[in-house]
Design a protein around this motif. Structure first.
Motif, short mmCIF file in Angstrom:
data_model
loop_
_atom_site.label_atom_id
_atom_site.label_comp_id
_atom_site.label_asym_id
_atom_site.label_seq_id
_atom_site.Cartn_x
_atom_site.Cartn_y
_atom_site.Cartn_z
N ALA A 137 -5.54 9.66 3.07
CA ALA A 137 -4.36 8.81 3.12
C ALA A 137 -4.67 7.55 3.91
O ALA A 137 -5.34 7.60 4.94
CB ALA A 137 -3.20 9.55 3.78
N TYR A 138 -4.20 6.43 3.41
CA TYR A 138 -4.36 5.15 4.10
C TYR A 138 -3.01 4.78 4.70
O TYR A 138 -1.98 4.90 4.07
CB TYR A 138 -4.79 4.07 3.11
N ARG A 139 -3.04 4.32 5.93
CA ARG A 139 -1.82 3.88 6.61
C ARG A 139 -2.10 2.55 7.28
O ARG A 139 -3.10 2.40 7.97
CB ARG A 139 -1.38 4.88 7.68
N PRO A 140 -1.22 1.58 7.11
CA PRO A 140 -1.44 0.28 7.76
C PRO A 140 -1.18 0.36 9.27
O PRO A 140 -0.35 1.15 9.72
CB PRO A 140 -0.40 -0.62 7.09
N LEU A 141 -1.92 -0.43 10.01
CA LEU A 141 -1.64 -0.57 11.43
C LEU A 141 -0.50 -1.57 11.57
O LEU A 141 -0.48 -2.59 10.90
CB LEU A 141 -2.87 -1.08 12.17
N ARG A 142 0.40 -1.30 12.46
CA ARG A 142 1.54 -2.20 12.64
C ARG A 142 1.53 -2.78 14.04
O ARG A 142 1.23 -2.10 15.01
CB ARG A 142 2.85 -1.44 12.42
N ASP A 143 1.88 -4.04 14.12
CA ASP A 143 2.03 -4.72 15.41
C ASP A 143 0.81 -4.57 16.30
O ASP A 143 0.93 -4.34 17.49
CB ASP A 143 3.28 -4.21 16.14
N THR A 144 -0.37 -4.70 15.74
CA THR A 144 -1.58 -4.53 16.55
C THR A 144 -2.42 -5.80 16.64
O THR A 144 -3.37 -5.83 17.39
CB THR A 144 -2.47 -3.42 15.98
N ALA A 145 -2.08 -6.84 15.90
CA ALA A 145 -2.91 -8.03 15.84
C ALA A 145 -3.19 -8.62 17.23
O ALA A 145 -4.29 -9.08 17.51
CB ALA A 145 -2.29 -9.07 14.93
N ASP A 146 -2.21 -8.59 18.10
CA ASP A 146 -2.40 -9.16 19.43
C ASP A 146 -3.08 -8.21 20.39
O ASP A 146 -3.52 -8.61 21.46
CB ASP A 146 -1.05 -9.56 20.03
N ALA A 148 -9.26 -3.50 1.21
CA ALA A 148 -9.89 -3.23 -0.09
C ALA A 148 -10.32 -1.77 -0.22
O ALA A 148 -10.44 -1.26 -1.33
CB ALA A 148 -11.10 -4.14 -0.28
N THR A 149 -10.51 -1.09 0.89
CA THR A 149 -10.92 0.32 0.85
C THR A 149 -9.87 1.19 0.19
O THR A 149 -10.19 2.26 -0.32
CB THR A 149 -11.19 0.82 2.28
N GLU A 150 -8.64 0.75 0.16
CA GLU A 150 -7.57 1.54 -0.46
C GLU A 150 -7.82 1.82 -1.94
O GLU A 150 -7.24 2.73 -2.51
CB GLU A 150 -6.22 0.83 -0.30
#
Length: 54
Positions: free
Chosen positions: A17-26, A7-9
């Motif tokens: 700049a906002y960038r999503p984290l990828r493959d970090t859930a685990d 929601a901060t976006e």
């Protein structure tokens, strides 16, 4: 760098700049840090809320 909720976006600021984290859930580890003898009630409540439950 900061980890923020999606929601901060909605907050738009110049040069931000906002960038999503990828493959970090685990692998994502959340850590909190405070002063050793923190007395402020809100800070202590926040730290208790994030304390491990297991």
């Amino acid at each position: 760098m900061a980890v923020l909720p999606t929601a901060t976006e909605r907050i738009t600021l110049p040069d931000l700049a906002y960038r999503p984290l990828r493959d970090t859930a685990d692998r994502l580890e959340v850590v909190t840090v405070s002063r050793p003898n923190e007395l402020a009630g809100p800070v202590r409540a926040f730290l208790r809320a994030g304390a491990p439950t297991a």
